[in-house]
Design an enzyme around this catalytic site. Structure first.
Site, PDB file in Angstrom:
ATOM      1  N   ASN A 211       4.964  13.077  -0.104  1.00 49.44           N
ATOM      2  CA  ASN A 211       6.178  13.454   0.615  1.00 49.44           C
ATOM      3  C   ASN A 211       7.356  13.424  -0.359  1.00 49.44           C
ATOM      4  O   ASN A 211       7.196  12.989  -1.507  1.00 49.44           O
ATOM      5  CB  ASN A 211       6.408  12.534   1.813  1.00 49.44           C
ATOM      6  N   ASP A 280       0.693   9.091   6.227  1.00 46.20           N
ATOM      7  CA  ASP A 280      -0.048   8.771   7.452  1.00 46.20           C
ATOM      8  C   ASP A 280      -1.511   9.192   7.366  1.00 46.20           C
ATOM      9  O   ASP A 280      -2.352   8.665   8.095  1.00 46.20           O
ATOM     10  CB  ASP A 280       0.596   9.477   8.651  1.00 46.20           C
ATOM     11  N   LYS A 290     -11.847  18.224 -10.393  1.00 46.54           N
ATOM     12  CA  LYS A 290     -10.903  19.172  -9.827  1.00 46.54           C
ATOM     13  C   LYS A 290     -11.640  20.295  -9.107  1.00 46.54           C
ATOM     14  O   LYS A 290     -12.585  20.891  -9.644  1.00 46.54           O
ATOM     15  CB  LYS A 290     -10.033  19.760 -10.942  1.00 46.54           C
ATOM     16  N   PHE A 324      11.714   1.352   8.736  1.00 47.65           N
ATOM     17  CA  PHE A 324      12.505   2.587   8.676  1.00 47.65           C
ATOM     18  C   PHE A 324      11.849   3.623   9.580  1.00 47.65           C
ATOM     19  O   PHE A 324      10.612   3.701   9.651  1.00 47.65           O
ATOM     20  CB  PHE A 324      12.564   3.121   7.254  1.00 47.65           C
ATOM     21  N   LYS A 338       9.702   2.837  18.287  1.00 51.37           N
ATOM     22  CA  LYS A 338       8.981   2.242  17.146  1.00 51.37           C
ATOM     23  C   LYS A 338       9.340   0.768  16.983  1.00 51.37           C
ATOM     24  O   LYS A 338       8.478  -0.052  16.644  1.00 51.37           O
ATOM     25  CB  LYS A 338       9.325   3.015  15.874  1.00 51.37           C
TER      26      LYS A 338
END
Length: 403
Positions: A211, A280, A290, A324, A338
């Site tokens: 991310n 997640d 690869k 967070f 949450k």
């Protein structure tokens, strides 16, 4: 933090004495009161007149030079000081102090003062590594002296290595942090565990799921907690950021790596702040080589990673747990849910849909949400300022410290 503080600057005989002149100037700019003491050797590098001009006060160079008959100079100066700093500190003066030798104005005054004393060593790398010097530094640490570690680089003698006196800006920061801890001691020696950055979940040796997190927010919190006197452990995913000063940094790659390290340090922590953006999902099957690009589409089957924050909420036993919530829609609603679901003490609601804040940005705007309808908005500011406000609120909620 240095305004109107009495700083005793002890300058000894090394080439880094020129940095002490810059240090004097920076302390004066911070509105500190500065008195300078110099050894005879220090005067071979920089004249007392330089420091007199910068500090706008007499420079103390001789134990037996008593200009005011109503006081004894080295005792008067020792009692005056709020803090003392030896910069540069040569191997010679370190050895003298470690053995209680007082044969000049600097060493005599330092033995007489009750103020917190810092030492900023500066010497050849081989001298710094010599067993006798290390032994003397160990003795001084046991006696309560605090060291500001030298840097590494090119030394005046031509060698490269550890031995460069810390830069004046770094010394000023150390002294400022000292007074911050003295005046607001709630964080002193508290154990704080922080996570930061992204995680990388490998599909093959060269491809990862990740991310946009850069770790800037978590690193800012770690720096600020250490500045306040906390014992900080930072578990960091892959970032390009340098280790924050005074922080124990543990670098990890995957969500599972972070899970193991966080659980390892959780039980002994007083405050835990989970600022990392943990993946997640991870590829269910990781290829050893690869995967070559071929015509047509490719499907990667995913599986969930461990929910670190939920596990911490289940195991909570006195820790103050902060999470967070990085969201792009219904930010506050998702954050409140949450907070309850993961048994948190505080959650930081972070709208990451705007380009000038959140992921990768230097700025952030967040809302702190706690139990009993507690909510506080921290308006758009540099992440360092957001970190300050966050830790102020944690201290207030947990220990009744600053609001």
């Amino acid at each position: 933090m240095l305004e109107n503080k009495n700083v005793l600057l002890c300058v000894t005989g090394g080439i880094a004495a020129y940095k002490a002149a810059a240090l004097t100037s920076k302390l004066i700019q911070k509105k500190a009161n500065v008195k300078v003491l110099m050894t005879e050797s220090a005067q071979q590098f920089v004249t007392p007149l330089t420091f007199q001009s910068l500090a706008r006060d007499r420079v103390y160079v001789d134990t037996f030079r008593e200009e005011d008959p109503s006081v004894i100079s080295h005792i008067d100066v020792a009692d005056w000081a709020d803090v003392a700093i030896v910069a540069p500190a040569t191997a010679n003066v370190i050895g003298k102090l470690a053995n209680g030798i007082a044969d000049d104005m600097v060493t005599t005054t330092l033995l007489a003062t009750r103020a917190e004393a810092f030492i900023a060593p500066a010497m050849n790398v081989h001298m710094y590594e010599h067993p006798a010097v290390k032994r003397n530094m160990d003795t001084l640490q046991q006696d309560g002296y605090r060291f500001i570690e030298p840097g590494e680089g090119f030394l005046a003698c031509g060698y490269e290595g550890k031995g460069r006196m810390s830069e004046p800006e770094e010394i000023v920061e150390h002294l400022s942090n000292h007074f911050l801890c003295v005046e607001n001691p709630v964080w002193q020696n508290k154990k704080v565990l922080i996570t930061a950055g992204p995680t990388h979940e490998h599909a093959d040796p060269v491809r990862v799921l990740t991310n946009p997190s850069t770790g800037k927010m978590g690193y800012a919190i770690a720096r600020e907690a250490a500045r306040r006197g906390a014992q900080v452990t930072l578990v960091s995913g892959p970032t390009q950021l340098p280790d924050p000063s005074g922080v124990n940094v543990i670098r990890v790659t995957s969500a599972n790596d972070m899970y193991e390290q966080v659980l390892k340090h959780y039980e002994s922590s007083n405050v835990v702040i989970k600022a990392a953006a943990v993946s997640d999902f991870r590829p269910k099957n990781v290829q050893e080589q690869k995967v070559k690009k071929e015509q047509g589409s490719e499907t990667i089957q995913l599986e969930r990673t461990s929910d670190i924050l939920a596990e911490l909420g289940k195991q909570k036993n006195g820790q103050f747990l902060v999470g967070f919530a990085a969201e792009s829609t219904d930010v506050l609603a998702y954050a409140r849910e949450k907070l309850q679901r993961k048994n948190l003490d505080l959650i930081v609601a972070n709208d990451v849909s705007k380009s000038n804040r959140g992921f990768a940005a230097d700025m952030n705007e967040v809302t702190l949400i706690g139990p009993k309808q507690f909510e506080k908005n921290i308006s758009l500011a540099h992440k360092e300022k957001v970190a300050e406000s966050l830790l102020d609120q944690v201290a207030h909620l947990q220990w009744g410290g600053v609001k």
